[in-house]
Design an enzyme around this catalytic site. Structure first.
Site, short mmCIF file in Angstrom:
data_model
loop_
_atom_site.label_atom_id
_atom_site.label_comp_id
_atom_site.label_asym_id
_atom_site.label_seq_id
_atom_site.Cartn_x
_atom_site.Cartn_y
_atom_site.Cartn_z
N LYS A 157 9.81 -15.05 -12.20
CA LYS A 157 8.92 -13.97 -12.61
C LYS A 157 7.80 -14.51 -13.49
CE LYS A 157 8.81 -9.68 -15.29
NZ LYS A 157 9.58 -8.75 -16.13
N PRO B 86 -2.08 -12.65 9.00
CA PRO B 86 -2.41 -12.66 10.43
C PRO B 86 -2.84 -11.27 10.89
CG PRO B 86 -0.04 -12.80 10.09
CD PRO B 86 -0.67 -13.00 8.75
N ASP B 87 -3.80 -11.22 11.79
CA ASP B 87 -4.28 -9.96 12.36
C ASP B 87 -3.44 -9.65 13.59
OD1 ASP B 87 -5.69 -7.89 13.61
OD2 ASP B 87 -7.59 -8.56 12.75
N ILE B 88 -2.39 -8.88 13.41
CA ILE B 88 -1.42 -8.65 14.49
C ILE B 88 -2.06 -7.88 15.64
CG2 ILE B 88 0.82 -7.63 15.05
CD1 ILE B 88 1.57 -7.99 12.08
N LYS C 145 -14.20 -1.20 14.87
CA LYS C 145 -12.92 -1.91 14.84
C LYS C 145 -12.34 -2.05 16.24
CE LYS C 145 -8.32 -1.82 12.68
NZ LYS C 145 -7.46 -1.17 11.66
N ASP D 1 -3.59 -6.79 4.04
CA ASP D 1 -4.62 -7.72 4.50
C ASP D 1 -4.46 -9.11 3.91
OD1 ASP D 1 -6.13 -5.89 6.14
OD2 ASP D 1 -6.84 -4.95 4.30
N LYS E 139 -11.55 -5.76 17.52
CA LYS E 139 -10.16 -6.18 17.74
C LYS E 139 -9.85 -6.39 19.22
CE LYS E 139 -8.97 -5.48 13.36
NZ LYS E 139 -8.51 -6.54 12.43
N PHE F 215 -4.58 1.48 14.71
CA PHE F 215 -4.85 2.55 13.75
C PHE F 215 -5.91 2.07 12.78
CE2 PHE F 215 -1.46 4.78 15.52
CZ PHE F 215 -1.31 6.03 14.91
N ASN G 188 0.84 -1.18 0.00
CA ASN G 188 0.00 0.00 0.00
C ASN G 188 0.89 1.24 0.00
OD1 ASN G 188 0.67 0.68 2.79
ND2 ASN G 188 -0.59 -1.09 3.32
#
Length: 397
Positions: free
Chosen positions: A286, A303-305, A337, A276, A341, A323, A208
């Site tokens: 390649k 993984p959702d840290i 969220k 994500d 979380k 964040f 991103n």
């Protein structure tokens, strides 16, 4: 900031020793007192006369100076400073420190001191990456020794990679952070920052637009308040701050592993923009473009840290801050969220293209807590960081 502070500066034997002359000048410019110790190898790169002239003090070189040793000079010297700084810290010097050698004045001082120690490693990239050096590095960290650097770049030997000594300005920043007697002194805070890169093949990846600027500013602000900061960063555009322990990663899986290794902590701030998804199978070669045929990429969730740490139970940091980068319904999405979380706070911002926030120098955030929502005005990211760090210090008091 450093006025009246006494720095015991051990100068090791490496080409980076020439940087210590500028380091001494900068420290003296901040009215710090510098007591220099020059190793025999260090004297091959800088002279006692140049070091003494800049420090305004005599250079200490010999363990067996009979006049001083009659008063146990090496013991007094090792304990009269506010901080011991080793720059450059060569592979040999780090090995001697890790093993508790006391074969010369420098190593004897380092073994006899009860003063905090900060080292700035500098060596050939192969030497830095050697398992023995990495073992010594981890051993020293376990003993409470703080590190600044090394940086990556071109070296005097002609090679390129990690091993360059941190720049004098960075070392001064690290010294100031170590000596800060702020409200977060004695607190360990983990900060994640930057994007993650999830490889598709050797030349492509999912990522991103995060620059890492906000996370870097937060780590710097926390260190300025006296916190012991572990800074875990993806491949960001901005360099990491001085005065913190830096752990570099590429992928979300690596970031999770680094976070787990860095715990326990008093607080954790998850400012990283973690991808994500990842490709389930990375292509070894390649992927070639073929007319009329599009590649099929099978994705899996990363993984959702944040959730992992916020919901871990035993060993959970006392304050977990996440964040939320949103493009619509910012506060509603961030509030949901925080509950989903299980974290204590969420710092929410609008990163829609029109705001210029993603990758920019400013931010406009909403601090979402269990007590409600605080709307902060748009301001420089450094100001956002200082405000958040102060709030965190109040919460941990």
């Amino acid at each position: 900031m450093l006025a009246g502070k006494r720095i015991l500066l051990v100068i090791g034997g490496g080409i980076a020793a020439y940087k210590t002359l500028e380091l001494i000048r900068l420290l003296r410019g901040q009215r710090a007192e510098v007591s220099p110790v020059l190793t025999r190898a260090g004297a091959q790169f800088v002279t006692p006369l140049s070091v003494s002239a800049l420090a305004g003090e005599a250079v200490h070189e010999d363990l067996f100076d009979l006049t001083k040793e009659a008063e146990m000079g090496h013991i007094q010297l090792s304990r009269s400073a506010d901080l011991v700084v080793v720059a450059p810290a060569t592979a040999d010097l780090m090995a001697k420190m890790a093993q508790g050698h006391a074969s010369d004045l420098a190593t004897t001082l380092l073994l006899a001191t009860d003063t905090p120690v900060l080292i700035a490693p500098a060596m050939n990239v192969r030497m830095w990456q050697h398992p023995a050096t990495q073992r010594n590095c981890e051993w020293l960290k376990g003993d409470g020794v703080a590190l600044i650097g090394p940086n990556a770049g071109d070296m005097a030997c002609g090679e390129h990679g990690p091993g360059r000594m941190a720049e004098p300005e960075e070392i001064v920043e690290a010294i100031a952070a170590r000596l800060a007697a702020g409200p977060l002194a004695g607190k360990r805070v983990l900060v994640t920052s930057g994007p993650t890169h999830e490889p598709i093949d050797p030349v492509r990846y999912i990522a991103n637009r995060s620059s890492g600027a906000q996370g870097t500013a937060i780590a710097r602000a926390l260190a300025a308040l006296g916190a012991d900061v572990v800074f875990i960063t993806g491949p960001a555009d901005v360099p990491p701050p001085g005065g913190v322990e830096v752990v570099r990663v590429q992928t979300a899986a690596q970031m999770l592993e680094a976070v787990q290794t860095a715990l326990p902590a008093d607080a954790a701030v998850f400012a990283a923009a973690v991808a994500d998804w990842r490709v389930t199978t990375q292509n070894e070669a390649k992927i070639k473009k073929q007319a009329g045929a599009l590649p099929v990429l099978e994705l899996a969730e990363n993984p959702d840290i944040l959730a992992h740490v916020a919901q871990m139970g035993e060993g959970r940091p006392g304050l977990v801050v996440g964040f939320a980068a949103e493009t619509c319904d910012v506060i509603d999405n961030a509030t949901a969220k925080r509950v989903r979380k299980g974290c204590d706070w969420i710092v929410a911002n609008d990163v829609g293209p029109a705001t210029g926030i993603m990758g920019g120098t400013e931010n406009a955030v909403h601090l979402v807590t269990g007590e409600g929502v605080e709307d902060w005005p748009r301001m420089d990211k450094a100001l956002v960081a200082r405000r958040l760090a102060q709030r965190l210090a109040e919460a941990l008091a």
